[in-house]
Design a protein around this motif. Structure first.
Motif, PDB file in Angstrom:
ATOM      1  N   VAL A 180       0.869  -1.183   0.000  1.00 10.47           N
ATOM      2  CA  VAL A 180       0.000   0.000   0.000  1.00 10.47           C
ATOM      3  C   VAL A 180       0.902   1.228   0.000  1.00 10.47           C
ATOM      4  O   VAL A 180       1.795   1.356   0.852  1.00 10.47           O
ATOM      5  CB  VAL A 180      -0.931   0.037   1.231  1.00 10.47           C
ATOM      6  CG1 VAL A 180      -1.827   1.274   1.178  1.00 10.47           C
ATOM      7  CG2 VAL A 180      -1.774  -1.230   1.314  1.00 10.47           C
ATOM      8  N   THR A 181       0.671   2.127  -0.941  1.00 10.89           N
ATOM      9  CA  THR A 181       1.450   3.361  -1.016  1.00 10.89           C
ATOM     10  C   THR A 181       0.505   4.556  -0.969  1.00 10.89           C
ATOM     11  O   THR A 181      -0.473   4.606  -1.721  1.00 10.89           O
ATOM     12  CB  THR A 181       2.283   3.427  -2.311  1.00 10.89           C
ATOM     13  OG1 THR A 181       3.150   2.297  -2.366  1.00 10.89           O
ATOM     14  CG2 THR A 181       3.112   4.707  -2.359  1.00 10.89           C
ATOM     15  N   CYS A 182       0.787   5.497  -0.076  1.00 11.50           N
ATOM     16  CA  CYS A 182      -0.027   6.703   0.058  1.00 11.50           C
ATOM     17  C   CYS A 182       0.595   7.825  -0.781  1.00 11.50           C
ATOM     18  O   CYS A 182       1.796   8.091  -0.684  1.00 11.50           O
ATOM     19  CB  CYS A 182      -0.096   7.115   1.524  1.00 11.50           C
ATOM     20  SG  CYS A 182      -1.028   8.651   1.807  1.00 11.50           S
ATOM     21  N   TYR A 183      -0.233   8.464  -1.608  1.00  8.81           N
ATOM     22  CA  TYR A 183       0.244   9.571  -2.445  1.00  8.81           C
ATOM     23  C   TYR A 183      -0.328  10.915  -2.000  1.00  8.81           C
ATOM     24  O   TYR A 183       0.223  11.960  -2.321  1.00  8.81           O
ATOM     25  CB  TYR A 183      -0.120   9.314  -3.910  1.00  8.81           C
ATOM     26  CG  TYR A 183       0.644   8.169  -4.516  1.00  8.81           C
ATOM     27  CD1 TYR A 183       1.918   8.358  -5.034  1.00  8.81           C
ATOM     28  CD2 TYR A 183       0.120   6.888  -4.537  1.00  8.81           C
ATOM     29  CE1 TYR A 183       2.637   7.307  -5.585  1.00  8.81           C
ATOM     30  CE2 TYR A 183       0.829   5.820  -5.079  1.00  8.81           C
ATOM     31  CZ  TYR A 183       2.091   6.035  -5.600  1.00  8.81           C
ATOM     32  OH  TYR A 183       2.807   4.992  -6.136  1.00  8.81           O
ATOM     33  N   GLU A 184      -1.442  10.869  -1.274  1.00  6.82           N
ATOM     34  CA  GLU A 184      -2.059  12.117  -0.811  1.00  6.82           C
ATOM     35  C   GLU A 184      -2.949  11.810   0.385  1.00  6.82           C
ATOM     36  O   GLU A 184      -3.605  10.770   0.429  1.00  6.82           O
ATOM     37  CB  GLU A 184      -2.900  12.740  -1.934  1.00  6.82           C
ATOM     38  CG  GLU A 184      -3.568  14.065  -1.559  1.00  6.82           C
ATOM     39  CD  GLU A 184      -4.419  14.593  -2.692  1.00  6.82           C
ATOM     40  OE1 GLU A 184      -5.660  14.529  -2.591  1.00  6.82           O
ATOM     41  OE2 GLU A 184      -3.831  15.043  -3.697  1.00  6.82           O
ATOM     42  N   GLY A 185      -2.967  12.702   1.380  1.00  4.46           N
ATOM     43  CA  GLY A 185      -3.815  12.491   2.546  1.00  4.46           C
ATOM     44  C   GLY A 185      -3.185  11.543   3.543  1.00  4.46           C
ATOM     45  O   GLY A 185      -1.977  11.551   3.775  1.00  4.46           O
ATOM     46  N   LYS A 186      -4.020  10.686   4.118  1.00  3.77           N
ATOM     47  CA  LYS A 186      -3.568   9.758   5.154  1.00  3.77           C
ATOM     48  C   LYS A 186      -4.275   8.417   4.967  1.00  3.77           C
ATOM     49  O   LYS A 186      -5.462   8.366   4.690  1.00  3.77           O
ATOM     50  CB  LYS A 186      -3.870  10.329   6.538  1.00  3.77           C
ATOM     51  CG  LYS A 186      -3.328   9.519   7.706  1.00  3.77           C
ATOM     52  CD  LYS A 186      -3.786  10.105   9.036  1.00  3.77           C
ATOM     53  CE  LYS A 186      -3.236  11.508   9.243  1.00  3.77           C
ATOM     54  NZ  LYS A 186      -3.599  12.026  10.602  1.00  3.77           N
ATOM     55  N   VAL A 187      -3.500   7.335   5.132  1.00  7.60           N
ATOM     56  CA  VAL A 187      -4.033   5.987   4.920  1.00  7.60           C
ATOM     57  C   VAL A 187      -3.743   5.134   6.144  1.00  7.60           C
ATOM     58  O   VAL A 187      -2.623   5.146   6.666  1.00  7.60           O
ATOM     59  CB  VAL A 187      -3.387   5.331   3.669  1.00  7.60           C
ATOM     60  CG1 VAL A 187      -3.847   3.886   3.532  1.00  7.60           C
ATOM     61  CG2 VAL A 187      -3.739   6.108   2.417  1.00  7.60           C
ATOM     62  N   HIS A 188      -4.750   4.388   6.586  1.00 15.06           N
ATOM     63  CA  HIS A 188      -4.551   3.467   7.707  1.00 15.06           C
ATOM     64  C   HIS A 188      -4.614   2.039   7.181  1.00 15.06           C
ATOM     65  O   HIS A 188      -5.590   1.626   6.551  1.00 15.06           O
ATOM     66  CB  HIS A 188      -5.632   3.665   8.772  1.00 15.06           C
ATOM     67  CG  HIS A 188      -5.437   2.788   9.976  1.00 15.06           C
ATOM     68  ND1 HIS A 188      -4.466   3.036  10.925  1.00 15.06           N
ATOM     69  CD2 HIS A 188      -6.075   1.655  10.372  1.00 15.06           C
ATOM     70  CE1 HIS A 188      -4.515   2.119  11.852  1.00 15.06           C
ATOM     71  NE2 HIS A 188      -5.480   1.254  11.549  1.00 15.06           N
ATOM     72  N   VAL A 189      -3.545   1.272   7.441  1.00 11.83           N
ATOM     73  CA  VAL A 189      -3.467  -0.117   6.989  1.00 11.83           C
ATOM     74  C   VAL A 189      -3.535  -1.028   8.209  1.00 11.83           C
ATOM     75  O   VAL A 189      -2.841  -0.804   9.204  1.00 11.83           O
ATOM     76  CB  VAL A 189      -2.162  -0.384   6.212  1.00 11.83           C
ATOM     77  CG1 VAL A 189      -2.142  -1.811   5.683  1.00 11.83           C
ATOM     78  CG2 VAL A 189      -2.014   0.606   5.065  1.00 11.83           C
ATOM     79  N   SER A 190      -4.374  -2.044   8.111  1.00 15.55           N
ATOM     80  CA  SER A 190      -4.540  -2.964   9.237  1.00 15.55           C
ATOM     81  C   SER A 190      -4.496  -4.410   8.749  1.00 15.55           C
ATOM     82  O   SER A 190      -5.256  -4.799   7.857  1.00 15.55           O
ATOM     83  CB  SER A 190      -5.873  -2.692   9.946  1.00 15.55           C
ATOM     84  OG  SER A 190      -6.092  -3.620  10.986  1.00 15.55           O
TER      85      SER A 190
END
Length: 298
Positions: A180-190
């Motif tokens: 998972v790669t975040c390019y903008e904002g915020k990402v939560h990985v679980s």
């Protein structure tokens, strides 16, 4: 008092007020009243009372029988309506599935105007009818998301879930590979073992069940959107697997270590150049027979 008794007393003009109200509630009351009016308007030289009474009873019985004959028809109509409603509910509540074949890409827009780009050999499933309440979907393969702001947006995969409110990110899930790669904002990985929040440029990577630390991503979007696959210290077998998906071929690489790391890239629009890109750095040779490519050491 039963129906026949009420009608008999009505014919005899012997209904009391309570019985009259019960008579008015009969289902064929209107037909009986019309019949009464017709009889009152009918004049004959001599009235055969018994014949007239028989005629009235026959009419009453005919009306009663018609009402019963109507029931099967009404039942059929009701059944058709139920089936139609069931079909409508079933079709509107079905999941929507989008998928791609080898060397195929697809772009689609979700009900909230969020946008998804599907890479080759990928499947996306979501429910459009309940989207306002539940912005969740399942992914097998790879996809890039541009999520419209709103309620929680969740991507479910075999290895874990990715949750955001509004952002741009890429999810890749292939066999024992989860990225998972975040390019903008915020990402939560679980996942079952790890939870991590990603900021722009952060990458979450698990290969063969192991979490892998990665360098900061400098691109503003995944390279495959520009028909180019890029790898940074990724096992060579994953490079080959991606090559097979992009060119719809089968690659044989016996006696070559598929676990060795590869850093490089290949384009999706020229198989000869792409082959050189993934073989020359490892000093490999290749041969082609139809859609089968064989790799070997020089």
């Amino acid at each position: 008092m039963n129906r026949e008794s009420l009608i008999q007393k009505w014919l005899d003009h012997d209904l009391n007020p309570q019985e009259l109200e019960a008579f008015k509630q009969l289902e064929d009351y209107d037909d009986l009243m019309k019949l009464n009016l017709e009889l009152q308007g009918f004049k004959a030289n001599a009235l055969d009372t018994d014949a007239s009474l028989d005629s009235v009873w026959n009419t009453i019985k005919t009306t009663h029988n018609k009402s019963f004959k109507l029931l099967p028809t009404l039942s059929k109509i009701a059944a058709i309506l139920i089936v139609c409603f069931g079909i409508y509910y079933f079709t509107t509540s079905l999941d929507t599935t989008a998928n791609t074949l080898a060397s195929e890409y697809k772009s689609l827009e979700l009900p909230d105007a969020s946008k998804v780009d599907l890479n080759a050999v990928s499947t996306l499933v979501f429910n459009a009818s309940n989207w306002d309440e539940d912005r969740s979907l399942s992914l097998e393969g790879e996809a890039f998301f541009k999520v419209a702001k709103g309620k929680k947006f969740t991507v479910e995969t075999q290895f874990g879930s990715v949750t955001v409110l509004g952002t741009q990110f890429n999810v890749k899930q292939r066999n024992q590979y989860f990225e998972v790669t975040c390019y903008e904002g915020k990402v939560h990985v679980s996942t079952t073992e790890i939870e991590k929040t990603l900021l722009p440029g952060d990458t979450f990577l698990i290969i063969d069940g192991n979490y892998i630390a990665t360098e900061k991503e400098e691109l503003t979007s995944p390279s495959w959107l520009n028909r180019k696959s890029t790898f940074k210290s990724i096992p060579y077998r994953e490079v080959i697997a991606e090559f097979e998906r992009q060119y719809n071929v089968s690659v044989e690489f016996n006696n070559i270590d598929g676990s060795q790391n590869f850093t490089g890239s290949f384009m999706h629009n020229d198989i000869e150049i792409a082959l050189k890109s993934i073989t020359l750095p490892l000093q490999l040779k290749y041969s082609k027979t139809d859609n089968i490519i064989r790799l070997k050491r020089e």
